[in-house]
Design a protein around this motif. Structure first.
Motif, mmCIF file in Angstrom:
data_model
loop_
_atom_site.group_PDB
_atom_site.id
_atom_site.type_symbol
_atom_site.label_atom_id
_atom_site.label_comp_id
_atom_site.label_asym_id
_atom_site.label_seq_id
_atom_site.Cartn_x
_atom_site.Cartn_y
_atom_site.Cartn_z
ATOM 1 N N ARG A 180 0.736 -0.996 -0.214
ATOM 2 C CA ARG A 180 -0.318 -0.091 0.029
ATOM 3 C C ARG A 180 0.814 1.616 -0.377
ATOM 4 N N GLY A 181 0.495 2.388 -0.838
ATOM 5 C CA GLY A 181 1.319 3.675 -0.956
ATOM 6 C C GLY A 181 0.565 4.537 -1.583
ATOM 7 N N THR A 182 1.497 5.968 -1.793
ATOM 8 C CA THR A 182 0.901 7.229 -2.013
ATOM 9 C C THR A 182 1.184 7.623 -3.342
ATOM 10 N N ILE A 183 0.542 7.826 -4.354
ATOM 11 C CA ILE A 183 0.973 8.312 -5.211
ATOM 12 C C ILE A 183 0.682 10.084 -5.355
ATOM 13 N N PRO A 184 1.931 10.612 -4.827
ATOM 14 C CA PRO A 184 1.995 12.378 -4.690
ATOM 15 C C PRO A 184 0.754 13.196 -5.751
ATOM 16 N N TYR A 185 1.021 12.698 -6.707
ATOM 17 C CA TYR A 185 0.416 14.185 -8.102
ATOM 18 C C TYR A 185 0.924 12.866 -9.385
ATOM 19 N N VAL A 186 -0.363 13.095 -9.560
ATOM 20 C CA VAL A 186 -0.294 12.048 -11.399
ATOM 21 C C VAL A 186 -0.552 13.189 -11.637
ATOM 22 N N PRO A 187 0.301 12.718 -12.627
ATOM 23 C CA PRO A 187 1.016 14.345 -13.532
ATOM 24 C C PRO A 187 -0.165 14.235 -15.198
ATOM 25 N N GLU A 188 -0.198 15.189 -15.610
ATOM 26 C CA GLU A 188 -1.033 15.888 -16.816
ATOM 27 C C GLU A 188 -0.528 14.154 -17.515
ATOM 28 N N GLY A 189 -1.654 13.732 -18.806
ATOM 29 C CA GLY A 189 -1.008 12.965 -19.145
ATOM 30 C C GLY A 189 -0.681 11.034 -19.185
ATOM 31 N N SER A 190 -0.619 11.507 -17.936
ATOM 32 C CA SER A 190 -0.749 10.306 -17.218
ATOM 33 C C SER A 190 -1.967 8.992 -17.383
ATOM 34 N N LYS A 272 6.234 3.240 -11.881
ATOM 35 C CA LYS A 272 6.648 4.871 -11.980
ATOM 36 C C LYS A 272 6.615 5.883 -10.992
ATOM 37 N N LEU A 273 5.496 5.710 -10.322
ATOM 38 C CA LEU A 273 5.297 7.516 -9.755
ATOM 39 C C LEU A 273 5.452 6.641 -8.345
ATOM 40 N N GLY A 274 5.492 5.865 -7.077
ATOM 41 C CA GLY A 274 5.091 5.510 -6.038
ATOM 42 C C GLY A 274 6.427 5.983 -5.784
ATOM 43 N N ASP A 275 6.354 5.343 -4.463
ATOM 44 C CA ASP A 275 7.745 5.233 -3.458
ATOM 45 C C ASP A 275 8.242 4.234 -3.443
ATOM 46 N N ARG A 277 9.952 2.434 -1.894
ATOM 47 C CA ARG A 277 10.016 1.986 -0.016
ATOM 48 C C ARG A 277 8.514 1.388 0.119
ATOM 49 N N GLU A 278 7.800 1.964 -0.534
ATOM 50 C CA GLU A 278 6.295 1.351 -0.374
ATOM 51 C C GLU A 278 6.329 0.069 -1.215
ATOM 52 N N LEU A 279 6.429 0.197 -2.109
ATOM 53 C CA LEU A 279 6.704 -0.985 -3.099
ATOM 54 C C LEU A 279 7.704 -2.032 -2.959
ATOM 55 N N THR A 280 8.457 -1.638 -1.782
ATOM 56 C CA THR A 280 9.555 -2.867 -1.902
ATOM 57 C C THR A 280 9.282 -3.513 -0.788
ATOM 58 N N TYR A 281 7.878 -3.084 -0.129
ATOM 59 C CA TYR A 281 7.260 -3.665 1.142
ATOM 60 C C TYR A 281 6.423 -4.349 1.968
ATOM 61 N N PRO A 282 6.334 -5.095 1.251
ATOM 62 C CA PRO A 282 4.753 -6.351 1.430
ATOM 63 C C PRO A 282 4.890 -6.736 2.737
ATOM 64 N N LEU A 283 3.024 -6.624 3.014
ATOM 65 C CA LEU A 283 2.796 -6.653 4.392
ATOM 66 C C LEU A 283 1.797 -8.125 4.283
#
Length: 403
Positions: A180-190, A272-275, A277-283
């Motif tokens: 689980r994690g956060t995408i802080p900002y979804v850019p235009e065109g994503s 690409k947009l996620g953190d 650290r969060e993407l390599t931390y399976p819970l």
């Protein structure tokens, strides 16, 4: 860190220690301070991070918080930050927003001290039955400190160390894993941009669920905060696989479980947009099973009482885990308020109060625990009819009514 744990209050004889500075611990500290107790909260983390995914504040949780918050406007300010989900009568917000609202109240209360980088390493309430002696360790220095308290509240979450110290079983693996994690900002065109106006959006493919019979089902869910926070999203990636090593990237799992090319493009955008650290931390998704007989509660004994996930961590199906923690805090504080001041004088009288509290809560928590398990399992099997088990209008109204 490194500073001794000593409350600002001038009544150390009325001290209560809370292990855990999460939602359960902070909310309980507010209720206890209202009753005049000096509260020391010890939290193993050494800083307050803005991490986590979405948090659903259910109706019964809001009712409990209204009783716990010291300032009447605090709940209103919190709800203004959330997004109202009419179908569930719930407010969706970032998890740390809920935490920070509680923390703000705590920091304004002179009866509460929060100490970061501390863990409870030992408990002794038998040598001197007038109090519990709690051994607290500073995580950085290793220095030990012994503190006396009338009561130790175990609010240290699903991996509760207090459970171990008092001889209770540890949490049980629910055969699911999540990132689980956060995408802080979804850019235009994503490729994610069209999802910004779709609210909670599960991503799932028929192919993955056909394959689930052998390899395990998966869910990918986005929580869209764009109406409140410009272009912000969070995600939860779930799969029904176990023993996934720490450091494993979800790409290794979801390339196989989500073969649909369009879905893979969406997943790559998360990566690409996620953190990292969060993407390599399976819970691992774990639960705390309740005992078969609840007449003596769920395991608290002597001067130790358990609340929140440390007592009854449940499957995340409807965002009721947090609400149950807030209800625990309310009921415990009501009982302390309604009993004589001598109820905590001895170990025996304190244990009677602890067991009365836990047994009083048991049936309600067990019914909701079972419902969350059944509907979570059904969602992995795509059995949407089964998801309605226990959620009749009558049951839903009973849950929302609160305590």
């Amino acid at each position: 860190m490194g500073e001794p744990v000593a409350p600002r209050a001038s009544t150390p004889s009325k001290r209560i220690i809370i292990a855990g500075g999460g939602l359960a611990g902070l909310s309980t500290s507010l209720g206890l301070a209202k009753l005049g107790y000096a509260v020391s909260v010890v939290e193993c983390r050494n800083e307050w991070l803005q991490q986590g995914s979405a948090f659903g504040l259910a109706t019964n949780g809001r009712k409990a918080l209204k009783e716990l918050f010291h300032s009447p406007s605090s709940l209103e300010k919190l709800l203004e930050k959330g997004i109202y989900i009419e179908a569930f009568d719930s407010y969706m917000m970032l998890w740390y927003m809920m935490r920070d609202a509680l923390l703000e109240e705590v920091q304004l209360c002179p009866l509460i001290d929060v100490h970061l980088g501390k863990t409870v390493e030992g408990i002794d309430d038998t040598t001197d039955t007038s109090h519990v002696k709690v051994t607290v360790r500073d995580v950085e220095s290793g220095k030990m400190e012994k503190l006396n308290a009338l009561l130790l509240v175990a609010a240290d979450g699903v991996y509760s160390n207090i459970r171990t110290l008092i001889g209770l079983e540890s949490a049980k693996y629910a055969t699911k894993t999540k990132w689980r994690g956060t995408i802080p900002y979804v850019p235009e065109g994503s490729i994610l941009e069209p999802l910004l106006d779709q609210g909670i959006m599960p991503l799932e493919s028929d192919e993955s669920f056909v394959k689930a019979t052998a390899d395990g089902a998966c869910h990918v869910t986005f929580f869209n905060f764009h109406p409140k926070i410009n272009r912000k999203m969070t995600y939860v990636l779930n799969c029904s696989q176990i023993d996934i090593p720490l450091g494993t990237h979800p790409r290794e799992i979801f390339q196989r479980l989500l073969p649909n090319p369009e879905h893979q493009l969406i997943m790559e955008e998360i990566y690409k947009l996620g953190d990292e650290r969060e993407l390599t931390y399976p819970l691992p998704i774990v639960v705390v099973e309740l005992p078969a007989d609840g007449r003596k509660g769920w395991g608290g004994k002597g001067r130790v009482v358990l609340v929140g996930d440390a007592a009854h961590a449940m499957r995340p199906a409807s965002g009721l885990g947090g609400a149950m923690a807030f209800e625990d805090a309310v009921v415990l504080c009501r009982m302390l308020k309604d009993t004589t001041s001598s109820c905590l004088d001895s170990r025996d009288s304190t244990e009677r109060l602890v067991q009365k509290f836990e047994s009083c809560r048991f049936d309600r928590v067990k019914a909701i625990w079972d419902d969350q398990w059944e509907r979570s399992e059904a969602s992995y099997k795509r059995d949407w009819n089964a998801k309605q088990i226990g959620m009749s209008d009558e049951f839903s109204a009973w849950v929302k009514k609160g305590v």
